[in-house]
Design a protein around this motif. Structure first.
Motif, PDB file in Angstrom:
ATOM      1  N   PRO A 161     -17.875  25.792 -19.687  1.00 40.24           N
ATOM      2  CA  PRO A 161     -18.843  24.819 -19.147  1.00 40.24           C
ATOM      3  C   PRO A 161     -18.931  23.521 -19.956  1.00 40.24           C
ATOM      4  N   THR A 219     -23.635  28.267 -14.940  1.00 45.16           N
ATOM      5  CA  THR A 219     -22.708  28.775 -15.949  1.00 45.16           C
ATOM      6  C   THR A 219     -21.736  29.786 -15.357  1.00 45.16           C
ATOM      7  N   ILE A 267     -22.519  21.815 -12.736  1.00 45.53           N
ATOM      8  CA  ILE A 267     -22.465  22.301 -14.126  1.00 45.53           C
ATOM      9  C   ILE A 267     -22.876  21.171 -15.076  1.00 45.53           C
ATOM     10  N   GLY A 292     -18.374  28.697 -14.052  1.00 48.62           N
ATOM     11  CA  GLY A 292     -17.495  27.932 -14.926  1.00 48.62           C
ATOM     12  C   GLY A 292     -16.041  28.382 -14.864  1.00 48.62           C
TER      13      GLY A 292
END
Lengths: 97, 478
Positions: B430, B301, B385, B304
């Protein structure tokens, strides 16, 4: 990484932007900071990733190969800044010398 | 009671039945837009066309025709979507006054459902921004506190709904541009799965991320708009042929036994304490309703923002190459200037500072010598991700997080600092990178009365599940 004035000007040439002198100092500073920030990606271990990911349909679907009516020429030209003989007009650009 | 205070299904039912006329609704909506002009939510109001369309709807009903699912429902359209009867500017000087020769598919679908398309909403230029301060036509103001931003880039659409000017709106979401303004204005905003909704006629920003989606005041109303705009479009080869389920029926299902994943990675430093409290309280209410809350890990995360700002700017630098002063829009031409100079001066005069910054960044990450270290590496991190989401959805049905780390911030606060502005999207990026379905819904107010949003995320094409959980949250609200 410091994004120098020359680097900003090189990018602007590639991107077809002509930047005024007074735009350059802030762009140098902003781009340097942003490039430093995104450089963290270099530290992520991606050795297990084989391919670039894809989003959306796995294969581009094909449509039937049939003739269809597209945008009429007059509509396509309606918003053009300059039109000559039913075509988009631009300054001369062929160097014949 | 004003028709503008009704849920969409109820208003459409009354217009279909003739107990409320579309014309009366149109007049109320246009009046509300005029009364709240100071919020700067609209770039164009289609007053005449809306009234004409409304009378035509009433006449059709009087002749015994059955009107569509959005009969007489006023809906605002983000100015990134092409329309025939109103200009499309994308918030940019380079397209000021431009009339598109064709209409976006989502706009045609709303029209076919008998919605009233009252106007085009203000936005960050080319959808690049998180505060709406990057519009060439001035910022939009947050109706809950006019000294604050409404979020962006679909800020005008969010405010049209939040301030009661319309019952619904369309926005576009590339990295959070529907969800974040929804959170900051106390509305419901859905970013559908990549491929769920046609992008034909949406001015392209980052094509591997862009999605069109609805805003509304409540979840079932947003579900109805989504059902109208979703589905395959032969004009967009990235739109999926998957059938469109009954999204409104999904809003009635309960959440007993559903597993709600809560990633602590979304509750770290930078998250405002009041926002965290409201989000955790909303998750606790889902648990009280019978959902199981499961802690999950989404370790990538934190990458992102960097991944997004490499990939989205790279795609934008290519997509925005079409704005060159030749076929449409602004042209800056001096006598004797050559074609190259025409391109350079048109683009320099037409694009604002944030658009130029992103084009330059995108050009940088794609240029020789930097491509592999930045662009290709960001693609690989994007895969990680995505993998975080795949692993999470093997354990849970939906993921619950904050939508935005803070409530609406003051106008001007982050204008000078692009990186601080980018961090406003840390929780929404994300899901965009993974192409999954996500939405934001209001779950409370801060002590300064500013709305707080909960983000729910479901696997791609699991919008029904997303809506079931969101509607349950809405029903459980204190």
């Amino acid at each position: 990484m410091k994004v120098t004035r020359d680097e900003v000007l090189r990018l602007a040439r590639l991107a077809r932007l002509s930047l005024a002198d007074d735009e350059l100092p802030k762009l140098e500073a902003d781009l340097s900071r942003i490039v430093d920030y995104v450089a963290e990606l270099g530290k992520v271990d991606t050795s297990e990733v084989s391919d670039a990911p894809r989003v959306g349909p796995t294969a581009a679907p094909l449509r039937d190969d049939e003739v269809r009516v597209g945008l009429p020429r007059a509509a396509a030209l309606a918003a053009a800044p300059r039109v000559v003989d039913g075509a988009f007009a631009v300054p001369e650009f062929v160097d014949e010398s | 009671m004003s028709p503008l205070s009704l849920p969409i299904a109820e208003l459409a039912r009354r217009v279909q039945a003739g107990s409320v006329t579309a014309e009366a609704v149109a007049r109320e909506s246009l009046k509300a837009i005029a009364d709240r002009r100071g919020l700067n939510a609209f770039l164009h109001v289609s007053e005449h066309a809306t009234l004409e369309h409304a009378s035509a709807l009433d006449a059709r009903r009087a002749r015994g025709e059955t009107l569509g699912a959005l009969a007489g429902v006023p809906i605002a359209i983000k100015d990134a979507l092409c329309t025939l009867d109103a200009p499309t500017t994308c918030g940019s000087k380079i397209l000021a006054g431009w009339r598109s020769p064709y209409e976006a598919t989502v706009v045609s679908r709303l029209r076919a459902a008998d919605a009233l398309l009252v106007g085009k909403t203000n936005m960050d230029e080319f959808a690049m921004g998180s505060s709406n301060e990057n519009s060439a036509f001035g910022p939009v103001k947050n109706p809950w506190d006019e000294t604050r931003i409404p979020g962006g880039s679909s800020g005008g659409s969010a405010v049209a709904v939040a301030a009661g000017m319309t019952l619904g709106a369309l926005g576009s979401d590339t990295g959070g541009s529907i969800r974040q303004p929804a959170a900051l204005t106390g509305t419901v905003g859905i970013k559908p799965s990549y491929g769920r909704v046609s992008r034909y006629g949406l001015v392209a920003f980052a094509s591997s991320l862009d999605q069109v989606g609805p805003f509304a005041r409540d979840v079932p109303s947003a579900a109805r708009i989504l059902a109208v705009i979703a589905g395959h479009d032969p004009r967009d080869s990235t739109s999926s042929a998957a059938a469109v389920p009954d999204y409104e029926a999904a809003c009635q299902r309960d959440v007993r036994g559903l597993r709600v994943g809560v990633p602590e990675d979304y509750f770290g430093p930078g998250l405002d304490a009041e926002v965290a409290d409201h989000v955790r309280a909303a998750i606790a209410r889902l648990e009280a309703d019978g959902a199981c809350v499961v802690p999950i890990a989404m370790p990538h995360t934190r990458h992102g923002v960097a991944t997004y700002y490499v990939l989205a700017t790279a795609e934008a630098s290519s997509n925005l190459a079409r704005f060159d002063g030749v076929r449409f829009g602004l042209r800056e031409e001096r006598p004797g200037s050559d074609l190259g100079t025409l391109y350079d001066s048109t683009r320099s005069a037409g694009f604002g500072p944030e658009v130029k910054r992103r084009i330059l960044l995108g050009t940088f990450v794609l240029s020789a010598g930097y491509y592999d270290a930045y662009y290709a590496q960001a693609q690989r991190v994007r895969a990680l991700i995505r993998r975080d989401f795949e692993r999470a959805f093997a354990q849970v049905d939906v993921i619950a997080t904050p939508t935005s780390p803070t409530a609406a911030f003051p106008l001007g606060e982050r204008v000078a600092d692009p990186l601080a502005m980018y961090l406003a999207d840390v929780y929404t990026l994300p899901a965009s990178l993974a192409g999954v379905a996500a939405l934001s819904l209001p779950v409370g107010r801060t002590r300064s009365r500013l709305p707080v949003g909960l983000q729910l995320i479901a696997p791609a094409f699991a919008e029904e599940r997303l809506l079931s959980v969101a509607a349950a949250c809405e029903r459980a609200a204190p």
